[in-house]
Design an enzyme around this catalytic site. Structure first.
Site, PDB file in Angstrom:
ATOM      1  N   LEU A 220      -3.210  -5.526   6.236  1.00 39.83           N
ATOM      2  CA  LEU A 220      -4.183  -5.530   7.328  1.00 39.83           C
ATOM      3  C   LEU A 220      -5.523  -4.965   6.872  1.00 39.83           C
ATOM      4  O   LEU A 220      -5.612  -4.322   5.823  1.00 39.83           O
ATOM      5  CB  LEU A 220      -3.624  -4.730   8.506  1.00 39.83           C
ATOM      6  CG  LEU A 220      -2.293  -5.271   9.078  1.00 39.83           C
ATOM      7  CD1 LEU A 220      -1.749  -4.346  10.153  1.00 39.83           C
ATOM      8  CD2 LEU A 220      -2.492  -6.678   9.647  1.00 39.83           C
TER       9      LEU A 220
ATOM     10  N   THR B 263      -5.332  -1.414   2.370  1.00 41.12           N
ATOM     11  CA  THR B 263      -6.095  -0.290   1.820  1.00 41.12           C
ATOM     12  C   THR B 263      -6.670   0.494   2.994  1.00 41.12           C
ATOM     13  O   THR B 263      -7.534  -0.011   3.725  1.00 41.12           O
ATOM     14  CB  THR B 263      -7.229  -0.794   0.914  1.00 41.12           C
ATOM     15  OG1 THR B 263      -6.652  -1.404  -0.235  1.00 41.12           O
ATOM     16  CG2 THR B 263      -8.125   0.358   0.475  1.00 41.12           C
TER      17      THR B 263
ATOM     18  N   LYS C   1      -5.735   4.160  -5.121  1.00 43.09           N
ATOM     19  CA  LYS C   1      -6.510   2.934  -4.896  1.00 43.09           C
ATOM     20  C   LYS C   1      -7.985   3.278  -4.695  1.00 43.09           C
ATOM     21  O   LYS C   1      -8.883   2.619  -5.243  1.00 43.09           O
ATOM     22  CB  LYS C   1      -5.957   2.179  -3.681  1.00 43.09           C
ATOM     23  CG  LYS C   1      -6.767   0.956  -3.239  1.00 43.09           C
ATOM     24  CD  LYS C   1      -6.590  -0.214  -4.177  1.00 43.09           C
ATOM     25  CE  LYS C   1      -7.542  -1.365  -3.848  1.00 43.09           C
ATOM     26  NZ  LYS C   1      -7.208  -2.089  -2.624  1.00 43.09           N
TER      27      LYS C   1
END
Lengths: 296, 296, 296, 296
Positions: free
Chosen positions: D65, D96, D171
């Site tokens: 999403l 993320t 990330k």
């Protein structure tokens, strides 16, 4: 004369409460530190045993707390003050907190039929003691009019900058610019010093030129330039580096929430963060000059 | 009354020369633009046919030129003015140039038995016209004393900041801090505006708070806040973006020459460079706010 | 096989000269440090008593010096090498210097009927020893063709990037990007570490992801991540912080000379300057991570 | 073979779901856009009428999403998926998002006896299509082992970087470094170009030197250097400027939450914000080079 509950009697709140007492108002005060309560009692306040006890019969509640979470903790929830206050009372929060937090508490106050303004201040501990603070107010005009006589007892200038939360936004804008100006002034003095100039003479010139600012004239970051500035007493007192770091963080969050860009503001935030990492977090924020000046 | 050669009659030099004439001094003037010479003649000056002709019989030579290369070109070399000037004459260079260039020309002057001060100014075209400039002087005290009556005819404040070149260093320190302060003020006003605040009210608050500066009070970067500021007339007039860019470049070179760090100063330099690339190089430097404000 | 004069036998020049000797060339060498000359003699070189003595009979002169002023001092002036070299000789300057300086010396060489290329290198002391350097060459194609066999004896890749000075510009572009990448990698590892991540695992992930770089894979700035990186031996060896600071200064000057903006490059320059001020100027440039990482 | 619910079939989720189908798994899929659901059905998936319908009988729920609020909205609350999922099911969130948000949802999952890992990806739409994504996983080892066969069907590398939320932190570290590296590479190429160098030749040199990166070799920001890079097709496709801006904002928040400083990361955030304001928010993030390059 008003019946006032005053919560938070630290470096700022203490002298602000004293000025209200001097003006003849009746204060019930509370702070987590008993010594601070005792100090206010000596000045004429009534000691409350806790925050809820302070607001009994209060027409106005004034708070001066360190951060958003303290303000939310004080006012919100089933045991929060909004649920304890007499109907029709007015809340004046003078803390510097996130605009979104100010809006959230104000909305909760409105839902209970109370009025609230955010009224963060500029002027530091000296302004608090002298009663010359600037209040930067967000909220309804009618709420500000009720608060005005009390604010005038504690300060000199009152700016109504918009609806709930606007006072906090404006305070952050001021402090972000201040944080950049202080660090840039330090860069300028260090650059001059590296070329053999006397920072005192350089500061005197800048103070009457286009780069003049509170950072050159009042809180000069170079030791020995201004006798009464924190820099001349080992960067003690004043406005702490980590408080400026907190405010620049709030400014960065405010910028990100609207897609705004504040490249200098965010670089300054990182400079204060690096100064904190170097062990200077508790010093006056003008100590950020140490990052760029040799031998300071 | 002195016999003065005045070289460079642009936006700054023109009104400065006019004020010397008003004070009763005798001026021989030169500029590459005949129209500017003609203007000075109307005000009472004698036209010289070239720079060398201007310095014949001069007791004092005053220059106000755009950049280092013009100053070196004017004074140095076999055909330069230092080789043409009467023995004992005094050079007052009011240009804003690299400190190293000022030192080089001053050393050449000394080698020929002449005196020279670097005396860059602060105050802009308005200050030049009103005779209220600030002179920031580097050089020997005895040379400054000779120059003082002339500087007083053109300005209000005189700061002696050190030896040859020190005036230029101090000027760069001032302008670097100013460049950062202007851009940071723009960031603060744009941040407030993005949150719905009125930049005019916000500016009024900042002007009496700790972030006050020339950028909030005199040359506010937001259109409509101050009627007489360049921002309110399409950023025309004032101090051009590319002139600020040049000064920040000189400050960066000065920093690099001593190993100093000026992180905010160099970031500001890049902001003015990006504003120039966006086509605003000829606008007032307060137009740097366009980089961070929507719809400006 | 060529008769070569080799000037400058430091960390880079020493092993480069050794590789030329291994390839069978005849070298007359000079360095201000007699011990370095002695080392080259052991490897098969002939010792010259000074630079002028080295170039007697030379077909090619190779220099590897610290900075612009050394290169200008070596080649220019009445006693400079350009005035001493045999007609038709080729100059290969492998130093990293200002592009304008490279162009100035090349123009002087051309004026005397000599050819010159600027050929700064990438690859560090390890690449110099292994003969795997990358040469980044500016100058005429015919001069590069004469130099090619010698460059191939010392390196692996040869890039012809343009006319005189272009090699220096390209080297600065590489080193500016490298300086930013190293500091940004340090920020990323410090950010992860502050959240409890293991910098070694984080580095392994980054090394196969979009943020991969020489800074994650070869010269990782976090101690213990790569056994052979300077960070794992107290940041000793490698490419010094102050050498990166010098190169970023040259990049900033190159940017200013063309009105270019390099906001990240100039911020990085200031980070290395602050790291130098913190006493780490002699450490490997990856020590810049100390500015942002707790307890390093 | 597993029974999988897959929520979110956009540019990334769509090809990831297709690879799971190819590997023989059974998928019930949902997306707010019916066309995307239809596309997955063609590839062999079963269409669910809403998210709750998708998780009926699911052993594993995978979500991809846009942002934190979508993930919280999907999983939390009385109508959220955590309250609908079969006992013992595993959640794999590949979005993320903010680390704090990942931790909050994982804690809620644990409280209901479910397992959850955060598994954001690196590799872009090309990697999603080719099944070569890198998964960066936070959570318990036992949960990762359950997920591993599915991750292997969609990707090539799997990194277990820590507890819940650690995948998101890692990330962000990667993307923050990438955002800086891309903008710095643009600065280097623009600097070289301003000095007359060919950005293609300069890129080829950098790609084998110490400044090599994904930004020089794969997604070069200069038009015409790499045929298949977004820069060579008007900066279309690729990873959008405003997505990079969002990730740098998350990185800044992560830094502020721990007192970390990321000066280059925050400056880069502001560069992408300025690029967005210039109307390039929808272009590939390599378009940030437009801020510093003339005529691009």
């Amino acid at each position: 004369m008003s019946r006032i509950a005053f919560i938070g009697l630290g470096n700022m709140g203490g002298p602000m409460a004293a000025n209200l007492l001097k003006a003849g108002h009746s204060l019930r005060v509370f702070d987590l530190a008993p010594a601070l309560v005792a100090g206010a009692v000596v000045a004429g306040a009534h000691a409350a045993i806790d925050a809820a006890d302070a607001v009994v019969d209060a027409e106005v509640v004034i708070s001066m707390l360190p951060a958003s979470r303290h303000v939310e903790g004080l006012y919100l929830g089933d045991a929060g003050l909004l649920a304890q206050m007499p109907a029709g009372a007015l809340v004046i929060d003078c803390s510097t907190i996130a605009p979104a937090c100010a809006q959230k508490v104000a909305a909760a106050a409105t839902a209970r039929g109370l009025q609230m303004i955010d009224a963060p201040v500029s002027g530091g501990t000296a302004g608090a003691a002298a009663g010359t603070l600037t209040f930067i107010v967000g909220g309804e005009a009618s709420a500000l009019e009720r608060a005005r006589p009390l604010l005038q007892a504690m300060g000199k200038n009152i700016f109504h900058v918009g609806a709930s939360g606007a006072g906090q936004v404006a305070k952050l804008c001021n402090n972000m610019a201040l944080g950049v100006i202080m660090a840039a002034t330090g860069e300028a003095l260090a650059l001059g010093s590296a070329h053999g100039l006397d920072p005192k003479v350089l500061s005197q010139m800048m103070a009457v030129s286009t780069s003049r600012s509170w950072a050159t004239e009042v809180c000069n970051p170079w030791p020995g330039v201004l006798e009464n500035a924190p820099a001349s007493r080992g960067y003690s007192g004043g406005f702490g580096n980590d408080l400026m770091l907190k405010d620049l963080g709030l400014a960065a969050e405010a910028a990100m929430s609207t897609g705004a860009s504040i490249p200098l503001g965010e670089l300054a935030r990182n400079l204060y963060a690096m100064n904190s990492r170097a062990g200077h977090g508790g010093l006056d924020f003008s100590s950020v000059v140490k990052l760029v000046a040799k031998d300071l």
